[in-house]
Scaffold this motif. Structure first.
Motif, PDB file in Angstrom:
ATOM      1  N   ILE A  68       4.923 124.574  48.418  1.00  0.00           N
ATOM      2  CA  ILE A  68       5.752 125.354  47.491  1.00  0.00           C
ATOM      3  C   ILE A  68       4.877 125.958  46.389  1.00  0.00           C
ATOM      4  CG2 ILE A  68       7.623 125.225  45.787  1.00  0.00           C
ATOM      5  CD1 ILE A  68       8.589 125.146  48.714  1.00  0.00           C
ATOM      6  N   ILE A  69       3.898 125.199  45.911  1.00  0.00           N
ATOM      7  CA  ILE A  69       2.988 125.732  44.892  1.00  0.00           C
ATOM      8  C   ILE A  69       2.266 126.964  45.425  1.00  0.00           C
ATOM      9  CG2 ILE A  69       0.763 125.315  43.762  1.00  0.00           C
ATOM     10  CD1 ILE A  69       1.697 122.641  42.920  1.00  0.00           C
ATOM     11  N   LYS A  70       1.815 126.893  46.681  1.00  0.00           N
ATOM     12  CA  LYS A  70       1.122 128.042  47.276  1.00  0.00           C
ATOM     13  C   LYS A  70       2.035 129.263  47.319  1.00  0.00           C
ATOM     14  CE  LYS A  70      -2.064 125.332  50.060  1.00  0.00           C
ATOM     15  NZ  LYS A  70      -2.468 124.932  51.414  1.00  0.00           N
ATOM     16  N   GLN A  71       3.296 129.056  47.690  1.00  0.00           N
ATOM     17  CA  GLN A  71       4.257 130.161  47.725  1.00  0.00           C
ATOM     18  C   GLN A  71       4.467 130.734  46.325  1.00  0.00           C
ATOM     19  OE1 GLN A  71       8.148 129.142  49.254  1.00  0.00           O
ATOM     20  NE2 GLN A  71       8.924 131.196  48.945  1.00  0.00           N
ATOM     21  N   LEU A  72       4.597 129.868  45.346  1.00  0.00           N
ATOM     22  CA  LEU A  72       4.812 130.316  43.972  1.00  0.00           C
ATOM     23  C   LEU A  72       3.617 131.095  43.437  1.00  0.00           C
ATOM     24  CD1 LEU A  72       6.556 127.149  42.529  1.00  0.00           C
ATOM     25  CD2 LEU A  72       7.559 129.430  42.666  1.00  0.00           C
ATOM     26  N   LYS A  73       2.409 130.654  43.770  1.00  0.00           N
ATOM     27  CA  LYS A  73       1.210 131.331  43.261  1.00  0.00           C
ATOM     28  C   LYS A  73       1.118 132.765  43.763  1.00  0.00           C
ATOM     29  CE  LYS A  73      -1.521 127.438  41.972  1.00  0.00           C
ATOM     30  NZ  LYS A  73      -2.811 126.953  41.653  1.00  0.00           N
ATOM     31  N   THR A  74       1.636 133.041  44.967  1.00  0.00           N
ATOM     32  CA  THR A  74       1.611 134.416  45.462  1.00  0.00           C
ATOM     33  C   THR A  74       2.476 135.317  44.586  1.00  0.00           C
ATOM     34  OG1 THR A  74       3.434 134.105  47.027  1.00  0.00           O
ATOM     35  CG2 THR A  74       1.202 133.701  47.858  1.00  0.00           C
ATOM     36  N   GLY A  75       3.492 134.745  43.956  1.00  0.00           N
ATOM     37  CA  GLY A  75       4.350 135.488  43.039  1.00  0.00           C
ATOM     38  C   GLY A  75       3.971 135.283  41.588  1.00  0.00           C
ATOM     39  N   LYS A  76       2.776 134.679  41.361  1.00  0.00           N
ATOM     40  CA  LYS A  76       2.290 134.393  40.002  1.00  0.00           C
ATOM     41  C   LYS A  76       3.273 133.527  39.204  1.00  0.00           C
ATOM     42  CE  LYS A  76      -0.778 138.403  39.628  1.00  0.00           C
ATOM     43  NZ  LYS A  76      -1.374 138.203  40.866  1.00  0.00           N
ATOM     44  N   LYS A  77       3.863 132.571  39.891  1.00  0.00           N
ATOM     45  CA  LYS A  77       4.799 131.633  39.273  1.00  0.00           C
ATOM     46  C   LYS A  77       4.232 130.223  39.384  1.00  0.00           C
ATOM     47  CE  LYS A  77       7.643 134.975  38.554  1.00  0.00           C
ATOM     48  NZ  LYS A  77       7.723 135.539  37.228  1.00  0.00           N
ATOM     49  N   GLU A  78       4.865 129.262  38.714  1.00  0.00           N
ATOM     50  CA  GLU A  78       4.351 127.897  38.756  1.00  0.00           C
ATOM     51  C   GLU A  78       5.458 126.869  38.947  1.00  0.00           C
ATOM     52  OE1 GLU A  78       2.508 126.466  35.138  1.00  0.00           O
ATOM     53  OE2 GLU A  78       3.771 127.762  33.938  1.00  0.00           O
ATOM     54  N   LEU A  79       5.027 125.679  39.347  1.00  0.00           N
ATOM     55  CA  LEU A  79       5.920 124.537  39.515  1.00  0.00           C
ATOM     56  C   LEU A  79       5.495 123.495  38.492  1.00  0.00           C
ATOM     57  CD1 LEU A  79       7.238 122.979  42.695  1.00  0.00           C
ATOM     58  CD2 LEU A  79       6.111 121.494  41.080  1.00  0.00           C
ATOM     59  N   ILE A  80       6.443 123.014  37.723  1.00  0.00           N
ATOM     60  CA  ILE A  80       6.176 122.006  36.698  1.00  0.00           C
ATOM     61  C   ILE A  80       7.079 120.812  36.976  1.00  0.00           C
ATOM     62  CG2 ILE A  80       6.281 121.490  34.226  1.00  0.00           C
ATOM     63  CD1 ILE A  80       5.930 124.590  33.829  1.00  0.00           C
ATOM     64  N   ILE A  81       6.500 119.628  36.938  1.00  0.00           N
ATOM     65  CA  ILE A  81       7.270 118.402  37.145  1.00  0.00           C
ATOM     66  C   ILE A  81       7.412 117.708  35.797  1.00  0.00           C
ATOM     67  CG2 ILE A  81       7.342 116.163  38.309  1.00  0.00           C
ATOM     68  CD1 ILE A  81       5.678 117.510  40.562  1.00  0.00           C
ATOM     69  N   VAL A  82       8.658 117.481  35.383  1.00  0.00           N
ATOM     70  CA  VAL A  82       8.902 116.857  34.085  1.00  0.00           C
ATOM     71  C   VAL A  82       9.539 115.481  34.259  1.00  0.00           C
ATOM     72  CG1 VAL A  82       9.087 119.066  32.882  1.00  0.00           C
ATOM     73  CG2 VAL A  82      11.150 117.985  33.745  1.00  0.00           C
ATOM     74  N   ASN A  83       9.208 114.617  33.323  1.00  0.00           N
ATOM     75  CA  ASN A  83       9.789 113.272  33.206  1.00  0.00           C
ATOM     76  C   ASN A  83       9.637 112.401  34.455  1.00  0.00           C
ATOM     77  OD1 ASN A  83      10.660 114.081  30.628  1.00  0.00           O
ATOM     78  ND2 ASN A  83      12.544 114.890  31.482  1.00  0.00           N
ATOM     79  N   PRO A  84       8.461 112.416  35.126  1.00  0.00           N
ATOM     80  CA  PRO A  84       8.335 111.556  36.306  1.00  0.00           C
ATOM     81  C   PRO A  84       8.324 110.080  35.915  1.00  0.00           C
ATOM     82  CG  PRO A  84       6.205 112.491  35.752  1.00  0.00           C
ATOM     83  CD  PRO A  84       7.214 113.127  34.837  1.00  0.00           C
ATOM     84  N   GLN A  85       8.958 109.260  36.745  1.00  0.00           N
ATOM     85  CA  GLN A  85       8.914 107.813  36.538  1.00  0.00           C
ATOM     86  C   GLN A  85       7.472 107.345  36.748  1.00  0.00           C
ATOM     87  OE1 GLN A  85      11.774 105.551  38.783  1.00  0.00           O
ATOM     88  NE2 GLN A  85      13.449 106.947  38.294  1.00  0.00           N
ATOM     89  N   ASP A  86       7.134 106.164  36.223  1.00  0.00           N
ATOM     90  CA  ASP A  86       5.764 105.648  36.304  1.00  0.00           C
ATOM     91  C   ASP A  86       5.200 105.603  37.726  1.00  0.00           C
ATOM     92  OD1 ASP A  86       5.513 105.437  33.574  1.00  0.00           O
ATOM     93  OD2 ASP A  86       6.044 103.319  33.511  1.00  0.00           O
ATOM     94  N   PRO A  87       5.944 105.079  38.726  1.00  0.00           N
ATOM     95  CA  PRO A  87       5.365 105.030  40.075  1.00  0.00           C
ATOM     96  C   PRO A  87       5.055 106.419  40.644  1.00  0.00           C
ATOM     97  CG  PRO A  87       7.333 103.647  39.970  1.00  0.00           C
ATOM     98  CD  PRO A  87       7.253 104.416  38.689  1.00  0.00           C
ATOM     99  N   VAL A  88       5.874 107.404  40.303  1.00  0.00           N
ATOM    100  CA  VAL A  88       5.665 108.768  40.788  1.00  0.00           C
ATOM    101  C   VAL A  88       4.449 109.384  40.107  1.00  0.00           C
ATOM    102  CG1 VAL A  88       6.663 111.090  40.906  1.00  0.00           C
ATOM    103  CG2 VAL A  88       8.081 109.100  41.451  1.00  0.00           C
ATOM    104  N   SER A  89       4.359 109.271  38.790  1.00  0.00           N
ATOM    105  CA  SER A  89       3.209 109.858  38.097  1.00  0.00           C
ATOM    106  C   SER A  89       1.924 109.132  38.474  1.00  0.00           C
ATOM    107  CB  SER A  89       3.419 109.891  36.587  1.00  0.00           C
ATOM    108  OG  SER A  89       3.398 108.637  36.022  1.00  0.00           O
ATOM    109  N   LYS A  90       2.008 107.840  38.743  1.00  0.00           N
ATOM    110  CA  LYS A  90       0.829 107.081  39.179  1.00  0.00           C
ATOM    111  C   LYS A  90       0.320 107.613  40.521  1.00  0.00           C
ATOM    112  CE  LYS A  90      -0.829 102.425  40.098  1.00  0.00           C
ATOM    113  NZ  LYS A  90      -0.497 100.998  40.158  1.00  0.00           N
ATOM    114  N   LEU A  91       1.228 107.935  41.436  1.00  0.00           N
ATOM    115  CA  LEU A  91       0.825 108.479  42.729  1.00  0.00           C
ATOM    116  C   LEU A  91       0.109 109.821  42.549  1.00  0.00           C
ATOM    117  CD1 LEU A  91       0.828 108.272  45.819  1.00  0.00           C
ATOM    118  CD2 LEU A  91       3.039 109.426  45.792  1.00  0.00           C
ATOM    119  N   PHE A  92       0.597 110.660  41.651  1.00  0.00           N
ATOM    120  CA  PHE A  92      -0.073 111.929  41.382  1.00  0.00           C
ATOM    121  C   PHE A  92      -1.480 111.691  40.834  1.00  0.00           C
ATOM    122  CE2 PHE A  92       4.196 113.678  41.709  1.00  0.00           C
ATOM    123  CZ  PHE A  92       3.962 114.906  42.305  1.00  0.00           C
TER     124      PHE A  92
END
Length: 106
Positions: A68-92
């Motif tokens: 999805i990020i790749k698709q968004l970049k072609t349109g000069k747009k971005e994906l932002i993830i807000v308020n991830p729980q600790d296990p999710v942000s740890k995986l990132f």
């Protein structure tokens, strides 16, 4: 637990606001991918994913979000993830994808 998806286009901020609840895994990633493609076909805009109720994400879900990020970049747009729980942000962080995705608290 299944993944629930809510989305809304904000005219004021000109972006998609997507809330994910449950688990993003091999079983649910296709449904989310299809939904995100549909909304971007409707209006190409930045996507804000509210992950405060996203309890789990696996490698399939991460891979789908990268697509999805790749698709968004072609349109000069971005994906932002807000308020991830600790296990999710740890995986990132562990995978180094915190340098690819914008993660923040709101």
């Amino acid at each position: 637990m299944a993944l629930k998806i809510r989305h809304l286009y904000s005219e004021r901020s000109e972006r998609w606001e997507v809330k994910l609840m449950g688990e993003l895994d091999i079983e649910s990633s296709t449904a989310l991918k299809e939904r995100l493609h549909e909304i971007l076909e409707e209006t190409m805009a930045d996507i804000i994913i509210n992950a405060e109720d996203l309890e789990y994400i696996d490698s399939t879900g991460l891979g789908m979000l990268i697509g999805i990020i790749k698709q968004l970049k072609t349109g000069k747009k971005e994906l932002i993830i807000v308020n991830p729980q600790d296990p999710v942000s740890k995986l990132f962080r562990i995978t180094g994808l915190d340098k690819v995705f914008t993660l923040r608290e709101e």
